[in-house]
Write a protein that holds these residues in place. Structure first.
Motif: not given
Length: 476
Positions: A245-249
């Protein structure tokens, strides 16, 4: 109210501040103590919170949570600043960064053209200029022969979610479940997903894939994953062995807890901007075929809509030889992709993936800014019926006669646009969305992928209903 706690009331949280007072004689903590000379300024690392000006140095050295994350991130092998950001030659001015000792990543929104700037530029046009621009949009839309078919699919495999036969603790909003199910249904129809034997991804590519245990056990990489419920449905309904899972937040109420309860599933969450992710350097993906997915890459999850363009670069640009687009490099293990595009009004020329395509159609950078601003009308319209079906170039004459719409002369673009009927503005917005996404589709085709752009849900479920699906084409 607890003793020994700050007495400042937080209305959004419906409670008092949980911090301790500065001292025994104070009612408030350091954040909420009033000072006559106090000056709060946005944190230069993360403007979402403010800091007392006198405390800024200490905050940057020890306290800012984002700064700590950035410093740790810069040490990771898959972090490569701006690798998926695209050509930056069109920036109006060079980015300004903090001093090296701060190790701060510039905000992805730095020096982007805001919606207000786009609106002001459009409203500064004369009536003939805005009429000419709208005429160009209609002409371009007609010339690219867009055939975006309706493809609302609810696959049998997803019925456990559709009929709420899942963990009752999982958040359940019907419109999101229907969107997620249709994304997966389109992947299944496109030949990328399979329901049998856990072998989810078809062998669509001629690249060599190792013959070990991982050869037929694909991974899924969800970009702009947010809480991860698209992946949750994919795992529940199709059987996946590895999830990234790629997520900045950082999010609460993530699907991670439920996913980690599955013994056969390997879960990894990468907290990083898509712009800075070198997917080839992610150790757990080495030699493993994967499926890339993303739903509504915008909003709080990524804070920029051009995440769709960055995702395409992240997955495709580094995998194919630009001089021989039909031949893949030895590290190419992307098998299929489904990207639901969203929030086209936030798109930026400097990050858009196919500027050459638009330029060949006669669309300039200034035209692009206006086109992206117009797309918001497609979302703002009344979607009790499927307005996207109203997109018809034969209505262009009524729209582009700016002078007549005003009813008097002279007049400007603002009057022309304000006097357009809402349905005509919505039609224009849908056309602009089509043009932007068609450029993305053509970029993928040029790199050897079999690609299709579909409307995966009716606009009364979500007006953000464009889905790019792709797989490698063996015939090339």
């Amino acid at each position: 109210m607890e003793n020994g706690r700050c007495k400042f009331w937080l209305p959004k949280k419906n409670r008092f501040c949980a911090n301790s007072p500065l001292n025994n004689s104070s009612l408030f903590c350091g954040n909420h103590t009033t000072r006559s000379d106090a000056r709060w300024i946005p944190c230069p690392v993360d403007p979402s919170h403010s800091v007392l000006e006198e405390n800024i140095e200490l905050h940057l050295k020890k306290r800012c949570p984002l700064l700590k994350h950035v410093q740790a991130l810069s040490l990771l092998p898959f972090y490569q600043k701006g690798i998926n950001g695209g050509d930056r030659d069109d920036q109006e001015q060079p980015p300004q960064t903090l001093s090296p000792k701060h190790h701060v990543l510039p905000s992805p929104n730095n020096f982007n053209i805001t919606s207000e700037t786009k609106r002001n530029a459009v409203y500064s046009m004369t009536a003939p200029q805005i009429s000419k621009l709208i005429s160009k949009i209609h002409s371009v839309h007609a010339s690219i022969s867009i055939d975006i078919r309706d493809s609302y699919k609810i696959p049998e495999a997803c019925h456990i979610w559709i009929h709420r036969q899942v963990d009752r603790k999982l958040p359940f909003q019907e419109k999101h479940v229907l969107q997620q199910a249709s994304i997966l249904g389109n992947l299944e129809e496109f030949g990328v997903l399979k329901t049998s034997g856990g072998d989810v991804v078809r062998d669509q590519i001629d690249c060599h894939v190792p013959s070990g245990n991982y050869a037929n056990v694909p991974a899924v990489v969800e970009f702009g994953a947010g809480r991860g419920y698209l992946t949750q449905m994919l795992v529940d309904c199709y059987g996946i062995n590895k999830v990234i899972l790629v997520e900045r937040k950082s999010y609460k109420l993530k699907a991670d807890r439920s996913l980690r309860q599955k013994e056969s599933l390997i879960l990894e969450r990468l907290r990083i901007d898509i712009e800075d992710l070198n997917l080839n350097a992610v150790q757990s993906l080495q030699g493993i075929p994967y499926l890339a997915i993303g739903k509504h890459l915008c909003g709080p999850a990524t804070e920029y809509s051009f995440a769709a363009d960055m995702t395409l670069r992240c997955c495709i640009a580094g995998h194919c030889n630009e001089s021989k687009v039909s031949q893949c490099s030895s590290g190419c293990y992307l098998r299929g992709m489904a990207i639901a595009t969203c929030c086209h009004h936030l798109c930026q020329w400097k990050h858009y993936i196919n500027k050459i395509y638009l330029s060949n159609l006669g669309i300039t950078k200034e035209d692009f800014h206006a086109i992206t601003w117009f797309t918001s009308w497609a979302v703002d319209a009344d979607h009790s019926s499927d307005l996207s079906g109203e997109v018809d170039c034969r209505s262009s004459v009524e729209i582009i006669r700016g002078e007549e719409e005003c009813g008097r002369a002279p007049c400007g673009a603002e009057e022309v646009l304000m006097n357009m009927r809402a349905v005509k503005r919505a039609v224009l917005g849908f056309m602009c969305k089509d043009i932007i996404d068609m450029g993305r589709l053509m970029w993928m085709k040029e790199r050897g992928l079999e690609t299709e752009l579909v409307k995966y849900v009716p606009s009364n479920i979500s007006p953000e209903n464009h889905l790019l699906i792709a797989r490698w084409d063996n015939n090339l």
